[in-house]
Design a protein around this motif. Sequence first.
Motif, PDB file in Angstrom:
ATOM      1  N   PRO A  59      56.592  41.237  51.026  1.00 50.00           N
ATOM      2  CA  PRO A  59      56.108  42.080  49.917  1.00 50.00           C
ATOM      3  C   PRO A  59      55.437  41.280  48.792  1.00 50.00           C
ATOM      4  N   PHE A  60      55.923  40.074  48.541  1.00 51.21           N
ATOM      5  CA  PHE A  60      55.322  39.247  47.488  1.00 51.21           C
ATOM      6  C   PHE A  60      53.929  38.769  47.887  1.00 51.21           C
ATOM      7  N   ILE A  61      53.773  38.383  49.140  1.00 51.57           N
ATOM      8  CA  ILE A  61      52.477  37.921  49.621  1.00 51.57           C
ATOM      9  C   ILE A  61      51.449  39.044  49.550  1.00 51.57           C
ATOM     10  N   ILE A  62      51.829  40.204  50.051  1.00 50.76           N
ATOM     11  CA  ILE A  62      50.879  41.326  50.066  1.00 50.76           C
ATOM     12  C   ILE A  62      50.609  41.810  48.653  1.00 50.76           C
ATOM     13  N   SER A  63      51.608  41.824  47.795  1.00 47.53           N
ATOM     14  CA  SER A  63      51.412  42.281  46.415  1.00 47.53           C
ATOM     15  C   SER A  63      50.451  41.372  45.663  1.00 47.53           C
ATOM     16  N   PHE A  64      50.581  40.069  45.850  1.00 49.51           N
ATOM     17  CA  PHE A  64      49.667  39.131  45.205  1.00 49.51           C
ATOM     18  C   PHE A  64      48.228  39.390  45.644  1.00 49.51           C
ATOM     19  N   ASN A  65      48.023  39.527  46.941  1.00 46.82           N
ATOM     20  CA  ASN A  65      46.674  39.772  47.450  1.00 46.82           C
ATOM     21  C   ASN A  65      46.167  41.152  47.063  1.00 46.82           C
ATOM     22  N   ALA A  66      47.052  42.118  46.930  1.00 47.25           N
ATOM     23  CA  ALA A  66      46.644  43.450  46.492  1.00 47.25           C
ATOM     24  C   ALA A  66      46.177  43.418  45.036  1.00 47.25           C
ATOM     25  N   ALA A  67      46.867  42.642  44.203  1.00 49.56           N
ATOM     26  CA  ALA A  67      46.448  42.532  42.801  1.00 49.56           C
ATOM     27  C   ALA A  67      45.074  41.876  42.705  1.00 49.56           C
ATOM     28  N   THR A  68      44.833  40.854  43.511  1.00 52.13           N
ATOM     29  CA  THR A  68      43.513  40.217  43.470  1.00 52.13           C
ATOM     30  C   THR A  68      42.433  41.148  44.011  1.00 52.13           C
ATOM     31  N   SER A  69      42.766  41.956  45.011  1.00 56.05           N
ATOM     32  CA  SER A  69      41.782  42.912  45.536  1.00 56.05           C
ATOM     33  C   SER A  69      41.462  43.998  44.508  1.00 56.05           C
ATOM     34  N   GLY A  70      42.501  44.491  43.829  1.00 54.56           N
ATOM     35  CA  GLY A  70      42.262  45.489  42.785  1.00 54.56           C
ATOM     36  C   GLY A  70      41.437  44.921  41.641  1.00 54.56           C
ATOM     37  N   PHE A  71      41.734  43.678  41.266  1.00 57.77           N
ATOM     38  CA  PHE A  71      40.960  43.024  40.211  1.00 57.77           C
ATOM     39  C   PHE A  71      39.505  42.868  40.637  1.00 57.77           C
ATOM     40  N   TYR A  72      39.274  42.430  41.873  1.00 61.52           N
ATOM     41  CA  TYR A  72      37.914  42.231  42.348  1.00 61.52           C
ATOM     42  C   TYR A  72      37.145  43.541  42.389  1.00 61.52           C
ATOM     43  N   LEU A  73      37.809  44.613  42.783  1.00 58.30           N
ATOM     44  CA  LEU A  73      37.128  45.905  42.869  1.00 58.30           C
ATOM     45  C   LEU A  73      36.605  46.332  41.501  1.00 58.30           C
TER      46      LEU A  73
END
Length: 147
Positions: A59-73
């Motif tokens: 969950p920590f790995i996916i959450s980190f990458n999800a935050a970066t994806s949301g930021f990039y969007l």
Amino acid sequence: MLNICVDNARVTMENLKQVLACPLGIFLYAVLSGMVGIVILLVFFFMVFAESALPVVLPFIISFNAATSGFYLIDKGGLGFPQLRISLIVISGLLVVTGCFALTVLLPWESMFDGVRYLITGVPVLVCTFFGAWIGSKNKNKDRASQ
């Protein structure tokens, strides 16, 4: 001959820039960068940690990458990105499925269709995706105010 290759490469890069500038290209880049980040981190942690630690760290790995994806969007697409909330929810879902599938590939004895894992992973991923988008909107507002 070399000029033809250089010209073809230049045309290809210009076409790629045009594709990545449209909303679909921005969405795909955000999703694919998150997916690749999840796979890279899972493989790295697979080599470093014990196998029993991967489901805990997932969950920590996916959450980190999800935050970066949301930021990039938000960073590339802006605050007026079409169907922003739906896009963020879809990004979250795709990243959760990618992480759980990659975990199943690395640890074949783990169940792929474990609803509890999807729930435990999906909720923080959804929160972090919207958190990354919120940080991106604050960054956009800060950039507008400084201009």
